[in-house]
Design an enzyme around this catalytic site. Structure first.
Site, PDB file in Angstrom:
ATOM      1  N   CYS A 175      52.288  52.672  73.308  1.00  0.00           N
ATOM      2  CA  CYS A 175      51.804  52.349  74.736  1.00  0.00           C
ATOM      3  C   CYS A 175      52.204  53.826  75.842  1.00  0.00           C
ATOM      4  O   CYS A 175      51.739  53.853  76.676  1.00  0.00           O
ATOM      5  CB  CYS A 175      52.299  51.164  75.380  1.00  0.00           C
ATOM      6  SG  CYS A 175      52.369  49.866  74.136  1.00  0.00           S
TER       7      CYS A 175
ATOM      8  N   CYS B 140      51.918  38.213  81.047  1.00  0.00           N
ATOM      9  CA  CYS B 140      51.533  39.399  79.784  1.00  0.00           C
ATOM     10  C   CYS B 140      50.450  40.182  80.451  1.00  0.00           C
ATOM     11  O   CYS B 140      49.323  39.668  81.036  1.00  0.00           O
ATOM     12  CB  CYS B 140      50.664  38.822  78.601  1.00  0.00           C
ATOM     13  SG  CYS B 140      52.168  37.569  77.765  1.00  0.00           S
TER      14      CYS B 140
ATOM     15  N   ILE C 103      44.211  42.475  77.310  1.00  0.00           N
ATOM     16  CA  ILE C 103      43.801  43.313  76.318  1.00  0.00           C
ATOM     17  C   ILE C 103      42.680  44.144  76.895  1.00  0.00           C
ATOM     18  O   ILE C 103      41.923  43.310  77.639  1.00  0.00           O
ATOM     19  CB  ILE C 103      43.388  42.726  75.083  1.00  0.00           C
ATOM     20  CG1 ILE C 103      44.718  41.816  74.292  1.00  0.00           C
ATOM     21  CG2 ILE C 103      42.683  43.376  74.076  1.00  0.00           C
ATOM     22  CD1 ILE C 103      44.240  40.930  73.408  1.00  0.00           C
TER      23      ILE C 103
ATOM     24  N   LYS D 170      49.390  44.628  84.319  1.00  0.00           N
ATOM     25  CA  LYS D 170      49.072  43.336  84.470  1.00  0.00           C
ATOM     26  C   LYS D 170      47.922  42.932  84.952  1.00  0.00           C
ATOM     27  O   LYS D 170      47.202  42.222  84.424  1.00  0.00           O
ATOM     28  CB  LYS D 170      50.200  42.444  85.462  1.00  0.00           C
ATOM     29  CG  LYS D 170      49.974  41.196  85.590  1.00  0.00           C
ATOM     30  CD  LYS D 170      49.883  40.237  84.452  1.00  0.00           C
ATOM     31  CE  LYS D 170      49.419  38.992  84.583  1.00  0.00           C
ATOM     32  NZ  LYS D 170      47.779  38.960  84.345  1.00  0.00           N
TER      33      LYS D 170
ATOM     34  N   HIS E 191      45.732  47.173  80.477  1.00  0.00           N
ATOM     35  CA  HIS E 191      46.441  48.132  79.908  1.00  0.00           C
ATOM     36  C   HIS E 191      45.810  48.503  78.394  1.00  0.00           C
ATOM     37  O   HIS E 191      46.205  48.068  77.418  1.00  0.00           O
ATOM     38  CB  HIS E 191      47.849  47.385  79.618  1.00  0.00           C
ATOM     39  CG  HIS E 191      48.747  48.049  78.709  1.00  0.00           C
ATOM     40  ND1 HIS E 191      48.726  49.111  78.756  1.00  0.00           N
ATOM     41  CD2 HIS E 191      49.718  47.332  77.896  1.00  0.00           C
ATOM     42  CE1 HIS E 191      50.011  49.621  77.812  1.00  0.00           C
ATOM     43  NE2 HIS E 191      50.452  48.549  77.269  1.00  0.00           N
TER      44      HIS E 191
END
Ligand SMILES: [Zn+2]
Lengths: 141, 425
Positions: free
Chosen positions: B97, B246, B249, B367, B371
């Site tokens: 990442c 989380c 995606i 968030k 991401h």
């Protein structure tokens, strides 16, 4: 130390898991130069870079340092029956000897994380090892 | 570790003179090359004094795993082709990442070395082709595949374990984590590029309205906290982390144009300078010094602060790697903004909000902005670029004297961390 056939095992993950499966032993390495212990076998000491390392047997006694109960599991854990209805408890386990390992924790209720206590005593569970997909496993002592 | 603490300087100064990013979201019909081209076109269209594509001499592309996400390896030359830049050299950088954080660093060093004057750096990831469990596995391959992944650890799992350790050691509780999510959605609602360009309050109200329309029982959530504490609306992913802890995606691309500072005025009157860069590695969580901190982040930050000649207290705002809510709290401590264990209180007190004294993740963070892993590091830099130039629109930090911004980009679970400090000209 005598150089028996077991001493000739290569310092790698294959040997690590075969020790657990075949001999029910948790084996790491110790550096003969500086004494550094590693829970993950490797051919070179990560502390002093010496190649003079040897197998070191850990007692298998440990305690739970932190953990998680995973609902969205890996494909491999899904095949073993874990998932939303049966979260998989995985933790960072501190061995009696002071080192830590990542391990699957059996014998606890992943649906009730409040019932799982950090600091609880654990022991190596060598019988859970799946040779196809080997995972280090501990359970409450 | 004497070598890591050696004082380092760039061979010459480097500046950012242009930036662009695609919309972040889920785009079924787009491939990574389309997303990167979008980012590039936006950058080219917003160069203050224009630039000729022919003048770009070199490129670095952050991309984590097009191989597994799209069955496409060797992505850099494809991007060069789509941008019409061949035969200019383009190199893919993979650091999970932190891929584009590292790509930016390579670009900075390429200019500082004297070899090039004008370098494109960016990142891209197309993640939504795969189902969630497959994406989970691809991301987990950035952790240790021999010792962490077989134990069942996923990415959320590792950060869940970090969160539990932080909760055991400090006053941290689940509400602190949710407050990070609420804050970042509040910021994301002000960012038109964000995947979640919406507050959690609005998401909650939409769900209630939809239930009403359909004649279903309307959930009686009155506050965002009611909604986030509802196990149906916000299910566990890896206790103590839930869905809203989380990052999503995401598909997206990002890029910036780096130039030697001595020629920056050819491109803009408002360049943003690279004041300090740092990058470090770290070991898996089980071999980490502490279970409540990422050692790579502290080491990378120390390098960047030293190079920039500034302290954490000098930093006006930061984009940090909030792949999970707990990661933002830990980052705010690792970077020295708050003492260890004080991150949660800073969230409670609103210090990290847009209007706080230390705004964090004004873009919405990973968030809410989204991401796309390989694109995130440069996307963070883009937010600081716009903030320092005073062009962040509705989410502009209300401080006329913004001078220093910081980005904190984590690869994996701290195997890599890249920290950049940017200075307004
Ligand atoms: Zn040694």
């Amino acid at each position: 130390m005598a150089q028996g056939p077991k001493e000739s095992k290569e310092f790698n993950a294959t040997s690590f898991f075969s020790y657990i499966q075949d001999e029910k032993k948790l084996m790491g390495i110790q550096c003969r130069s500086c004494g550094h212990l590693s829970s993950t076998p490797r051919p070179m000491c990560p502390s002093c870079h010496s190649k003079d390392v040897e197998w070191h047997e850990f007692s298998g006694k440990a305690s739970l340092s932190t953990f998680t109960c995973i609902s969205i599991v890996s494909v491999a854990m899904g095949k073993r029956g874990y998932g939303r209805d049966n979260p998989c408890c995985t933790g960072i386990v501190t061995l009696e000897e002071g080192l830590r390992v990542s391990a699957h924790i059996m014998g606890v209720d992943g649906n009730n994380p409040q019932s799982i206590k950090t600091g609880m005593a654990l022991v190596l569970d060598p019988d859970e090892l799946d040779p196809e997909d080997p995972a280090l496993t501990f359970r409450p002592a | 570790m004497a070598t890591i603490n050696k004082k380092r300087r760039l061979g010459r100064e480097v500046s950012i003179v242009g930036a662009g990013m695609s919309d972040f979201g889920a785009f079924k019909e787009k491939d990574s090359r389309d997303l990167f081209t979008e980012a590039f076109q936006e950058m080219m269209g917003h160069m203050d004094q224009g630039i000729d594509i022919e003048d770009i001499e070199c490129g670095y592309l952050g991309n984590y795993s097009s191989d597994l996400f799209e069955h496409q390896g060797h992505t850099a030359p494809i991007m060069a082709d789509w941008l019409g830049m061949t035969p200019v050299p383009m190199t893919r950088i993979e650091n999970a990442c932190a891929s584009s954080g590292s790509a930016l660093r390579e670009g900075v060093m390429a200019i500082a070395s004297g070899m090039y004057d004008i370098v494109l750096v960016g990142g891209v990831e197309k993640m939504t082709n795969l189902a969630t469990d497959e994406v989970t596995d691809v991301l987990a391959s950035a952790a240790d595949g021999l010792y962490e992944v077989p134990a069942g650890l996923t990415f959320p799992g590792i950060f869940g374990a970090l969160a539990k350790a932080h909760m055991d050691r400090y006053e941290t509780n689940l509400d602190h984590l949710l407050k990070v999510a609420i804050k970042n959605h509040n910021n994301g609602a002000l960012n038109p590029k964000a995947q979640f360009n919406v507050t959690i309050q609005s998401l909650m109200e939409r769900r209630q309205a939809r239930a009403q329309e359909r004649g279903q029982p309307v959930p009686d959530w009155r506050t965002e906290m009611d909604f986030l504490n509802d196990a149906q609306a916000n299910p566990w992913i890896a206790w103590p982390l839930r869905l809203y802890d989380c990052a999503p995606i995401t598909d997206g691309g990002s890029c910036v144009l780096l130039v030697a500072s001595e020629i920056a005025s050819n491109f803009t009157d408002k360049p943003v300078h690279i004041a300090g860069i740092g990058q470090a590695t770290g070991r898996p969580l089980h071999d980490a010094e502490e279970l409540t901190s990422l050692s790579s982040a502290k080491a990378a930050a120390a390098q960047a602060y030293e190079m920039a000649g500034v302290t954490p207290q000098d930093i006006n705002l930061a984009e940090v790697h909030d792949c999970f809510t707990i990661a933002e709290i830990i980052a705010s401590e690792d970077l020295g903004f708050f003492a260890p264990g004080e991150g949660p209180r800073a969230v409670d007190e609103g210090r990290t909000a847009l209007t706080g004294d230390r705004p964090i993740n004004t873009s919405g963070g990973l968030k809410a902005k989204g991401h796309p892993v390989g694109a995130s590091g440069v996307a963070q830099v883009i937010e600081i670029f716009h903030q320092l130039r005073g062009e962040a629109g509705d989410r502009q930090v209300p401080n006329a004297n913004l001078e220093l911004g910081l980005t904190h980009n984590v690869g994996g679970t701290g195997g890599t961390c890249v920290v950049n400090i940017l200075r307004r000209s």
